[in-house]
Design a protein around this motif. Structure first.
Motif, PDB file in Angstrom:
ATOM      1  N   ALA A  35       0.834  -1.208   0.000  1.00  0.00           N
ATOM      2  CA  ALA A  35       0.000   0.000   0.000  1.00  0.00           C
ATOM      3  C   ALA A  35       0.863   1.251   0.000  1.00  0.00           C
ATOM      4  O   ALA A  35       0.533   2.255  -0.644  1.00  0.00           O
ATOM      5  N   SER A  36       1.989   1.193   0.712  1.00  0.00           N
ATOM      6  CA  SER A  36       2.898   2.330   0.728  1.00  0.00           C
ATOM      7  C   SER A  36       3.535   2.541  -0.644  1.00  0.00           C
ATOM      8  O   SER A  36       3.660   3.678  -1.123  1.00  0.00           O
ATOM      9  N   LEU A  37       3.913   1.456  -1.286  1.00  0.00           N
ATOM     10  CA  LEU A  37       4.463   1.564  -2.644  1.00  0.00           C
ATOM     11  C   LEU A  37       3.405   2.077  -3.623  1.00  0.00           C
ATOM     12  O   LEU A  37       3.719   2.797  -4.576  1.00  0.00           O
ATOM     13  N   GLN A  38       2.167   1.711  -3.377  1.00  0.00           N
ATOM     14  CA  GLN A  38       1.084   2.213  -4.234  1.00  0.00           C
ATOM     15  C   GLN A  38       0.975   3.731  -4.124  1.00  0.00           C
ATOM     16  O   GLN A  38       0.764   4.429  -5.128  1.00  0.00           O
TER      17      GLN A  38
ATOM     18  N   GLU B 225      -8.113 -16.568   6.818  1.00  0.00           N
ATOM     19  CA  GLU B 225      -9.172 -15.573   6.683  1.00  0.00           C
ATOM     20  C   GLU B 225      -8.675 -14.197   7.116  1.00  0.00           C
ATOM     21  O   GLU B 225      -9.043 -13.174   6.526  1.00  0.00           O
ATOM     22  N   ALA B 226      -7.828 -14.163   8.157  1.00  0.00           N
ATOM     23  CA  ALA B 226      -7.271 -12.887   8.610  1.00  0.00           C
ATOM     24  C   ALA B 226      -6.417 -12.256   7.518  1.00  0.00           C
ATOM     25  O   ALA B 226      -6.462 -11.044   7.302  1.00  0.00           O
ATOM     26  N   SER B 227      -5.639 -13.071   6.816  1.00  0.00           N
ATOM     27  CA  SER B 227      -4.815 -12.559   5.720  1.00  0.00           C
ATOM     28  C   SER B 227      -5.675 -11.981   4.616  1.00  0.00           C
ATOM     29  O   SER B 227      -5.376 -10.915   4.062  1.00  0.00           O
ATOM     30  N   ARG B 228      -6.741 -12.663   4.316  1.00  0.00           N
ATOM     31  CA  ARG B 228      -7.631 -12.179   3.261  1.00  0.00           C
ATOM     32  C   ARG B 228      -8.294 -10.853   3.651  1.00  0.00           C
ATOM     33  O   ARG B 228      -8.452  -9.962   2.821  1.00  0.00           O
ATOM     34  N   ARG B 229      -8.643 -10.730   4.925  1.00  0.00           N
ATOM     35  CA  ARG B 229      -9.247  -9.476   5.383  1.00  0.00           C
ATOM     36  C   ARG B 229      -8.238  -8.328   5.319  1.00  0.00           C
ATOM     37  O   ARG B 229      -8.581  -7.209   4.920  1.00  0.00           O
ATOM     38  N   ARG B 230      -7.009  -8.603   5.722  1.00  0.00           N
ATOM     39  CA  ARG B 230      -5.988  -7.557   5.654  1.00  0.00           C
ATOM     40  C   ARG B 230      -5.752  -7.112   4.219  1.00  0.00           C
ATOM     41  O   ARG B 230      -5.637  -5.916   3.921  1.00  0.00           O
ATOM     42  N   ALA B 231      -5.664  -8.081   3.322  1.00  0.00           N
ATOM     43  CA  ALA B 231      -5.448  -7.744   1.919  1.00  0.00           C
ATOM     44  C   ALA B 231      -6.601  -6.916   1.378  1.00  0.00           C
ATOM     45  O   ALA B 231      -6.407  -5.935   0.647  1.00  0.00           O
ATOM     46  N   ALA B 232      -7.820  -7.284   1.748  1.00  0.00           N
ATOM     47  CA  ALA B 232      -8.985  -6.541   1.256  1.00  0.00           C
ATOM     48  C   ALA B 232      -9.018  -5.118   1.798  1.00  0.00           C
ATOM     49  O   ALA B 232      -9.413  -4.181   1.111  1.00  0.00           O
ATOM     50  N   ALA B 233      -8.557  -4.937   3.056  1.00  0.00           N
ATOM     51  CA  ALA B 233      -8.589  -3.610   3.668  1.00  0.00           C
ATOM     52  C   ALA B 233      -7.511  -2.695   3.114  1.00  0.00           C
ATOM     53  O   ALA B 233      -7.753  -1.512   2.861  1.00  0.00           O
TER      54      ALA B 233
ATOM     55  N   MET C  45       9.884  -1.752  12.491  1.00  0.00           N
ATOM     56  CA  MET C  45       8.597  -1.230  12.942  1.00  0.00           C
ATOM     57  C   MET C  45       7.718  -2.397  13.358  1.00  0.00           C
ATOM     58  O   MET C  45       7.811  -3.489  12.796  1.00  0.00           O
ATOM     59  N   THR C  46       6.860  -2.174  14.333  1.00  0.00           N
ATOM     60  CA  THR C  46       5.872  -3.176  14.689  1.00  0.00           C
ATOM     61  C   THR C  46       4.585  -2.877  13.918  1.00  0.00           C
ATOM     62  O   THR C  46       4.222  -1.712  13.737  1.00  0.00           O
ATOM     63  N   PHE C  47       3.931  -3.915  13.447  1.00  0.00           N
ATOM     64  CA  PHE C  47       2.778  -3.763  12.548  1.00  0.00           C
ATOM     65  C   PHE C  47       1.506  -4.279  13.214  1.00  0.00           C
ATOM     66  O   PHE C  47       1.531  -5.259  13.962  1.00  0.00           O
ATOM     67  N   THR C  48       0.400  -3.624  12.869  1.00  0.00           N
ATOM     68  CA  THR C  48      -0.900  -4.005  13.422  1.00  0.00           C
ATOM     69  C   THR C  48      -1.783  -4.709  12.402  1.00  0.00           C
ATOM     70  O   THR C  48      -2.801  -5.291  12.759  1.00  0.00           O
ATOM     71  N   GLY C  49      -1.421  -4.602  11.115  1.00  0.00           N
ATOM     72  CA  GLY C  49      -2.277  -5.150  10.072  1.00  0.00           C
ATOM     73  C   GLY C  49      -3.413  -4.226   9.688  1.00  0.00           C
ATOM     74  O   GLY C  49      -4.373  -4.651   9.047  1.00  0.00           O
ATOM     75  N   THR C  50      -3.310  -2.948  10.038  1.00  0.00           N
ATOM     76  CA  THR C  50      -4.341  -1.958   9.732  1.00  0.00           C
ATOM     77  C   THR C  50      -3.715  -0.802   8.953  1.00  0.00           C
ATOM     78  O   THR C  50      -2.488  -0.678   8.885  1.00  0.00           O
ATOM     79  N   PRO C  51      -4.552   0.086   8.397  1.00  0.00           N
ATOM     80  CA  PRO C  51      -4.008   1.198   7.593  1.00  0.00           C
ATOM     81  C   PRO C  51      -3.056   2.120   8.354  1.00  0.00           C
ATOM     82  O   PRO C  51      -2.260   2.820   7.727  1.00  0.00           O
ATOM     83  N   VAL C  52      -3.095   2.130   9.683  1.00  0.00           N
ATOM     84  CA  VAL C  52      -2.182   2.989  10.433  1.00  0.00           C
ATOM     85  C   VAL C  52      -0.730   2.622  10.167  1.00  0.00           C
ATOM     86  O   VAL C  52       0.173   3.467  10.279  1.00  0.00           O
ATOM     87  N   ASP C  53      -0.485   1.361   9.790  1.00  0.00           N
ATOM     88  CA  ASP C  53       0.884   0.925   9.521  1.00  0.00           C
ATOM     89  C   ASP C  53       1.518   1.715   8.378  1.00  0.00           C
ATOM     90  O   ASP C  53       2.731   1.976   8.396  1.00  0.00           O
TER      91      ASP C  53
END
Length: 328
Positions: free
Chosen positions: A38-41, A55-63, A140-148
């Motif tokens: 997303a950052s490269l985008q 399923e968690a991976s799929r949700r992260r990718a979709a978000a 960096m520590t990551f949360t899997g959300t857009p704040v990252d």
């Protein structure tokens, strides 16, 4: 990168002068990969494929990467000029070997892993297939959300790359808003151990501190700890060991003994960690002259076995014929 014009993929000038945008793929939609893509985008590159199983991976990718198709790892490599391998450290060697063995790797393809432990040597099977190997680890520590994505601004990246690809690695990090820090191949495990010690163990310490405060009746442990920990971290980053404070650095053996006694009573699973960190703190305080040897004797006795050096249980009171701190 102009992927249609003839070029030497190992030419550093060619790597530096690729103005066109890359197609980006992600193998492993954990917390890191989608955020980096997303950052490269945002920098103008184009995510085109992502792989994820849970399923968690799929949700992260979709978000984080909406409208980017979920495909197999091999298909990710087939579609992307730049492939982010964002899988657990122990999974990475087998994944690279498998992709190379199945012919998924294309000559001239940038293959980037984000493992802190490994440099580029783990990518040797892909290198032999013609890939361009980069190790780019965000500290960096990551949360899997857009704040990252926002947190990557100003983030240091531990980078290892062949000399001819250093400019390309640097450009990618800068495009993500980060700062490259060059790490030698042999130093990667030590570099990663330092980050794990500082960040991962910090989470454990903070969580345990909040748990103890809650047991002590504090209604908002996070609000109480926030300013204290923020100041402690700032002081430590500015001053190192000179920022040490508290009963261990002062040599207050009685206070430390009382702590151990309370932990044994209310959170026995935390005693070993408290003693280990207190001993490490005492050693550093002694080495830097903050803790005087004459003040350390009783303290080190407490830390050696979790009891006061007098032999009483930690936190117990002296008898009537004994002065506080007087050995029997």
């Amino acid at each position: 990168m102009n992927t249609t014009s003839p070029r030497d993929p190992t030419d550093p000038l060619d790597a530096r002068n690729r103005p066109a945008r890359l197609t980006v793929g992600v193998v492993g939609a954990g917390r890191v990969g989608p955020a980096l893509a997303a950052s490269l985008q945002l920098a103008g590159h184009r995510p085109v494929a992502v792989s994820g199983v849970s399923e968690a991976s799929r949700r992260r990718a979709a978000a984080l990467l909406p409208d980017v198709p979920l495909v197999t790892p091999a298909e990710v490599l087939a579609r992307a000029d730049l492939v982010l391998l964002t899988v657990p450290d122990d999974t990475l060697p087998g994944l690279v070997q498998g992709l190379a063995d199945t012919g998924a790797v294309r000559p001239g393809q940038l293959l980037v892993h984000t493992s802190g432990r490994y440099g580029t040597r783990v990518l040797d099977p892909a290198l032999r297939a013609g890939a361009l190997p980069l190790a780019i680890h965000p500290a960096m520590t990551f949360t899997g959300t857009p704040v990252d994505v926002q947190r990557l601004a100003g983030c240091s990246f531990g980078v290892t790359a062949p000399e001819e690809l250093r400019l390309a690695a640097e450009a990618l990090v800068i495009e993500m808003g980060g700062e490259p820090e060059w790490i030698e191949e042999e130093a990667r495990p030590l570099y990663h151990a330092a980050l794990a010690l500082g960040a991962n163990h910090l989470v454990t310490l903070v969580a345990e501190a909040m748990e103890l405060l809650a047991k002590a009746g504090v209604t908002a442990p996070d609000r109480m700890l926030g300013p204290l920990l923020g100041a402690a971290l700032d002081n430590a980053l500015r001053s190192g060991d000179a920022a040490l404070t508290g009963p261990v650095a002062r040599g207050d053996a009685g206070t430390v003994a009382a702590h151990v006694g309370e932990l044994r009573a209310h959170a026995p699973q935390m005693v070993a960690g408290y003693l280990a960190m207190a001993r490490a703190t005492a050693d550093r305080a002694l080495a830097h002259g903050l803790l005087k040897p004459e003040s350390a004797e009783d303290l080190l006795g407490v830390l050696a076995d979790g009891t006061r050096s007098t032999g009483r249980p930690a936190g117990s009171a002296p008898t009537d014929d004994e002065e506080p701190g007087e050995p029997r």
